[in-house]
Motif scaffolding. Structure first.
Motif, mmCIF file in Angstrom:
data_model
loop_
_atom_site.group_PDB
_atom_site.id
_atom_site.type_symbol
_atom_site.label_atom_id
_atom_site.label_comp_id
_atom_site.label_asym_id
_atom_site.label_seq_id
_atom_site.Cartn_x
_atom_site.Cartn_y
_atom_site.Cartn_z
ATOM 1 N N TRP A 18 0.836 -1.207 0.000
ATOM 2 C CA TRP A 18 0.000 0.000 0.000
ATOM 3 C C TRP A 18 0.871 1.256 0.000
ATOM 4 O O TRP A 18 0.684 2.162 -0.809
ATOM 5 C CB TRP A 18 -0.904 -0.013 1.229
ATOM 6 C CG TRP A 18 -1.808 1.177 1.383
ATOM 7 C CD1 TRP A 18 -1.473 2.413 1.853
ATOM 8 C CD2 TRP A 18 -3.198 1.248 1.056
ATOM 9 N NE1 TRP A 18 -2.567 3.249 1.858
ATOM 10 C CE2 TRP A 18 -3.651 2.544 1.368
ATOM 11 C CE3 TRP A 18 -4.120 0.328 0.540
ATOM 12 C CZ2 TRP A 18 -4.975 2.945 1.180
ATOM 13 C CZ3 TRP A 18 -5.438 0.718 0.361
ATOM 14 C CH2 TRP A 18 -5.853 2.017 0.674
ATOM 15 N N ARG A 19 1.847 1.287 0.899
ATOM 16 C CA ARG A 19 2.622 2.505 1.129
ATOM 17 C C ARG A 19 3.480 2.900 -0.075
ATOM 18 O O ARG A 19 3.481 4.062 -0.482
ATOM 19 C CB ARG A 19 3.511 2.316 2.360
ATOM 20 C CG ARG A 19 4.382 3.536 2.683
ATOM 21 C CD ARG A 19 5.347 3.240 3.811
ATOM 22 N NE ARG A 19 4.641 2.974 5.062
ATOM 23 C CZ ARG A 19 4.703 1.833 5.742
ATOM 24 N NH1 ARG A 19 5.458 0.847 5.278
ATOM 25 N NH2 ARG A 19 4.035 1.678 6.870
ATOM 26 N N TYR A 40 1.836 4.455 -3.135
ATOM 27 C CA TYR A 40 1.404 5.828 -2.843
ATOM 28 C C TYR A 40 2.592 6.793 -2.750
ATOM 29 O O TYR A 40 2.452 7.978 -3.062
ATOM 30 C CB TYR A 40 0.557 5.867 -1.571
ATOM 31 C CG TYR A 40 -0.915 5.646 -1.854
ATOM 32 C CD1 TYR A 40 -1.629 6.543 -2.664
ATOM 33 C CD2 TYR A 40 -1.590 4.552 -1.335
ATOM 34 C CE1 TYR A 40 -2.972 6.341 -2.944
ATOM 35 C CE2 TYR A 40 -2.942 4.343 -1.610
ATOM 36 C CZ TYR A 40 -3.624 5.253 -2.418
ATOM 37 O OH TYR A 40 -4.958 5.054 -2.702
ATOM 38 N N THR A 53 -6.503 14.106 5.153
ATOM 39 C CA THR A 53 -6.194 12.829 5.806
ATOM 40 C C THR A 53 -7.294 11.805 5.628
ATOM 41 O O THR A 53 -7.012 10.612 5.504
ATOM 42 C CB THR A 53 -5.946 13.046 7.305
ATOM 43 O OG1 THR A 53 -7.080 13.706 7.883
ATOM 44 C CG2 THR A 53 -4.684 13.867 7.533
ATOM 45 N N LYS A 98 -6.654 -3.900 3.665
ATOM 46 C CA LYS A 98 -6.110 -2.540 3.788
ATOM 47 C C LYS A 98 -5.322 -2.470 5.097
ATOM 48 O O LYS A 98 -5.780 -2.955 6.131
ATOM 49 C CB LYS A 98 -7.236 -1.508 3.751
ATOM 50 C CG LYS A 98 -7.931 -1.424 2.388
ATOM 51 C CD LYS A 98 -8.964 -0.309 2.367
ATOM 52 C CE LYS A 98 -9.526 -0.101 0.957
ATOM 53 N NZ LYS A 98 -10.402 -1.204 0.523
ATOM 54 N N TYR A 142 -2.367 0.436 9.775
ATOM 55 C CA TYR A 142 -1.867 1.797 10.010
ATOM 56 C C TYR A 142 -2.630 2.805 9.169
ATOM 57 O O TYR A 142 -2.887 3.941 9.606
ATOM 58 C CB TYR A 142 -0.363 1.877 9.718
ATOM 59 C CG TYR A 142 -0.024 2.103 8.264
ATOM 60 C CD1 TYR A 142 0.067 3.391 7.725
ATOM 61 C CD2 TYR A 142 0.190 1.028 7.408
ATOM 62 C CE1 TYR A 142 0.366 3.593 6.390
ATOM 63 C CE2 TYR A 142 0.492 1.219 6.074
ATOM 64 C CZ TYR A 142 0.583 2.509 5.568
ATOM 65 O OH TYR A 142 0.865 2.701 4.246
ATOM 66 N N GLU A 143 -3.040 2.437 7.955
ATOM 67 C CA GLU A 143 -3.750 3.374 7.089
ATOM 68 C C GLU A 143 -5.185 3.569 7.570
ATOM 69 O O GLU A 143 -5.729 4.675 7.508
ATOM 70 C CB GLU A 143 -3.730 2.868 5.649
ATOM 71 C CG GLU A 143 -4.246 3.859 4.624
ATOM 72 C CD GLU A 143 -3.370 5.099 4.502
ATOM 73 O OE1 GLU A 143 -3.888 6.155 4.093
ATOM 74 O OE2 GLU A 143 -2.163 5.025 4.832
ATOM 75 N N ASN A 194 -6.664 7.159 8.171
ATOM 76 C CA ASN A 194 -7.717 7.580 7.249
ATOM 77 C C ASN A 194 -9.044 6.981 7.696
ATOM 78 O O ASN A 194 -9.351 5.826 7.386
ATOM 79 C CB ASN A 194 -7.361 7.142 5.827
ATOM 80 C CG ASN A 194 -8.360 7.635 4.787
ATOM 81 O OD1 ASN A 194 -9.399 8.206 5.115
ATOM 82 N ND2 ASN A 194 -8.057 7.390 3.519
#
Length: 634
Positions: free
Chosen positions: A103-104, A107, A167, A617, A620-621, A625
């Motif tokens: 994911w990170r 992005y 955010t 997902k 941490y995200e 979010n």
């Protein structure tokens, strides 16, 4: 140049930590968007940073071609399931470190691209060059969104560098993500018109045919599960045809040479439409320190020392993944072959499915090949580190470029989409048969098909089999090794079936096979047969459904270990059912036998459910979010 790339990366990483408050004072001692991107060179450095992101370990340096792609019906991990700290099996959850990385890091690439695009018009420069930089940045942003949506489904779409308050961004639907990807790529197609790999001389930067090939790939996934917009198959045909009709690409006549070239940092701009560059890449693309390609998904080898000095022929490779019997048996064989594993008509089998590993005999301090005759225990042989330059073989990581889009993939996308729209037409057959023709080694002529031992002779040694010479017949390059049992030659295994180049020479008649005489005893004799040039043809007259199944198998044979299979199985709409069927097949075909099978691999696929259609997902995200909703089942 590396310092510049690192600077650009850290600069954008600093921008992404937007929770801090900044003074209004304009900084003068470090870079921000307001005092950077003032020149064309600075735009290029920013672009290099986006490219560089693609080959870091959490991306295609390791994770995207290993961690979440290694448990399918073409390959399975062979290490303990209890040691699954990398996402090799299906026991990961939302807190898994590599899930977070998938994911990170895309992005990060997207944010890098957004910052560059937000500042693309600042420098005074040549407009064509500005368009080239903008086009590449848009492509890389689109590609990163493709990674995200094929792994996580719907994801937030961010098209500008986010502000401090940005955010809580809800996920767009997968259709909306595809729409954004296509919009970016269509703009890129205008900006990069006329920019070709043949003109550049290398293929690890985005070119016009890479854009069209990527559009075909995106539409192919859009047409499949879960979005299932079958109207997009027609778009696949349009963009695949654009690549095919460009005349800029062709298949390398020798399948294995495609991957040897990658190991040796040689650009094949006809076969490989796009590569992600590693160290030694073309000018303008950021160099990386190394990657794990050919390591975990590779042929096992320990570093061998002679007089405390690494032997230049040895290398390091963990080999944590093995092929499956299903993959091995999918390649057509010579029915009359007398070898334990019958000789294959398809040259791809014995390259992809390596029947050996490298081992060290500590008693005699020698390095040797250890045979692996059972497919469940054969390593994945596609990326062979033994072909890398000797000076880097002693390192734990290598600098092999990753093949992002190969021409054969475009042909198979064309065949699949054509069948979906119009049925198994001549155009569909032509596309798949061209891939098969190269796979069978007969693009430009005939090669040795098989060798039959007529008289096994006597007096031969298993430990020191006799030399085999193959000569005449108008061709060259065919080699083989004798298989000895009970003092007799029982077979000849072909290690090369001929010189697979554009000009050959190929065989016009059967060559002569000579087996060296034993010290004492009777000399063995054998005869060769050659292909007739039609073996590769797919069975004519298939139904639409059967042709689709043929395409699925061909994609596995051609593209195995290149990070396609899992997403292919998902888009074909029956991932869970297909994997359960495969698990039953594997159980019935010896996978659970510890001495000859792969029990760890079987255990790792025994609990697949519908939740594994997507990754979770990251925790941490979700904590950051609040507008995000977790994927089903996690």
């Amino acid at each position: 140049m590396k310092n510049k790339y690192i600077l650009a990366f850290l600069f954008v990483m600093g921008l992404s930590t937007s929770c801090k408050k900044f003074l209004d004072t304009e900084p003068t001692d470090f870079y921000t968007p307001s005092n950077y991107y003032e020149t064309a060179a600075q735009l290029q450095v920013g672009l290099n940073g986006i490219y560089s992101n693609m080959m870091y370990g959490p991306m295609y340096g390791q994770v995207l071609n290993f961690n979440f792609t290694s448990a399918t019906d073409e390959m399975l991990p062979n290490i303990s399931v209890n040691g699954d700290n990398r996402g090799l099996y299906y026991s990961y959850d939302a807190g898994h470190n590599n899930v977070a990385g998938v994911w990170r890091w895309p992005y990060i690439g997207i944010n890098n691209a957004n910052v560059l695009l937000d500042n693309i018009n600042k420098p005074t420069m040549n407009e064509k060059e500005r368009g080239y930089i903008k086009g590449q940045a848009l492509f890389l942003r689109a590609f990163n969104y493709f990674i995200l949506t094929t792994h996580f489904g719907g994801v937030p779409i961010v098209l500008h560098s986010p502000g401090i308050a940005d955010t809580n961004i809800p996920a767009a639907s997968q259709v909306e993500v595809y729409e954004q990807i296509v919009a970016d790529l269509k703009e890129v197609a205008i900006l990069l018109k006329g920019r070709t790999a043949s003109n550049l001389g290398y293929n690890d930067q985005v070119t016009i045919t890479a854009v069209h090939a990527m559009l075909a790939r995106v539409y192919l996934h859009w047409a499949g599960f879960p979005t299932k917009d079958v109207s997009k198959y027609a778009d696949v045909i349009v963009y695949a045809d654009s690549v095919i009709n460009s005349g800029l690409h062709d298949l390398n006549p020798d399948y294995k040479q495609v991957f040897i070239n990658l190991c040796q940092d040689k650009y094949d701009v006809k076969e490989n439409i796009l590569e992600w560059g590693s160290a030694g890449a073309a000018a303008g693309v950021a160099n990386k320190g190394g990657n794990d390609i050919g390591n975990f998904v590779g042929i096992n080898s320990s570093l061998y020392f002679v007089n405390n000095v690494p032997d230049p022929s040895s290398y390091l490779s963990a080999g944590w993944v093995s092929i499956t019997k299903k993959l091995f048996d999918s390649y057509e064989v010579v029915p009359t072959s007398t070898l334990v594993n019958k000789a294959s008509l398809d040259t791809r089998r014995d390259w992809n499915c390596a029947d050996y590993i490298y081992a060290i005999n500590n008693g005699t301090s020698t390095r040797y090949k250890l045979n692996r005759n059972n497919p469940w225990q054969m390593p994945c042989g596609k990326f062979r580190r033994e072909y890398c330059p000797q000076e880097i073989r002693i390192n734990g990581s290598y600098n092999i470029n990753w093949p992002v889009i190969r021409y054969s993939d475009v042909l198979l996308m064309k065949a699949e989409a054509e069948n979906q729209v119009n049925g198994p037409t001549t155009a569909a057959y032509d596309a798949i048969n061209l891939v098969r023709k190269r796979g069978y080694g007969t693009m430009y002529g005939n090669i040795v098909k098989d060798i039959t031992v007529e008289n096994g002779g006597s007096g031969y040694s298993t430990a020191n089999p006799p030399e085999v010479t193959i000569s005449g017949g108008g061709g060259s390059g065919a080699t083989g090794i004798a298989i000895v049992s009970g003092g007799k030659v029982t077979g000849v295994k072909l290690t090369s079936r001929g010189s697979l180049t554009t000009s050959g020479p190929y065989f016009s008649s059967a060559p002569t096979v000579t087996i060296a005489a034993p010290t004492t005893g009777v000399t063995a004799t054998a005869t060769a047969t050659i292909t007739n040039g039609t073996e590769y043809l797919l069975t004519p007259g298939l139904s639409k459904a059967d042709f689709q199944l043929a395409v699925r198998d061909e994609r596995m044979r051609e593209l195995c270990f290149e990070a396609y299979r899992r997403t292919d199985l998902v888009r074909w709409g029956n991932f869970v059912g297909d994997m359960r069927e495969f698990a039953n097949y594997a159980s019935a075909n010896g996978i659970s036998v510890s001495s000859t099978g792969n029990p760890n691999g079987y255990q790792g696929i025994s609990g697949i459910t519908s939740r594994h259609l997507l990754l979770p997902k990251p925790t941490y995200e979700l904590n950051l979010n609040k507008a995000l909703v977790q994927n089903p089942g996690y």
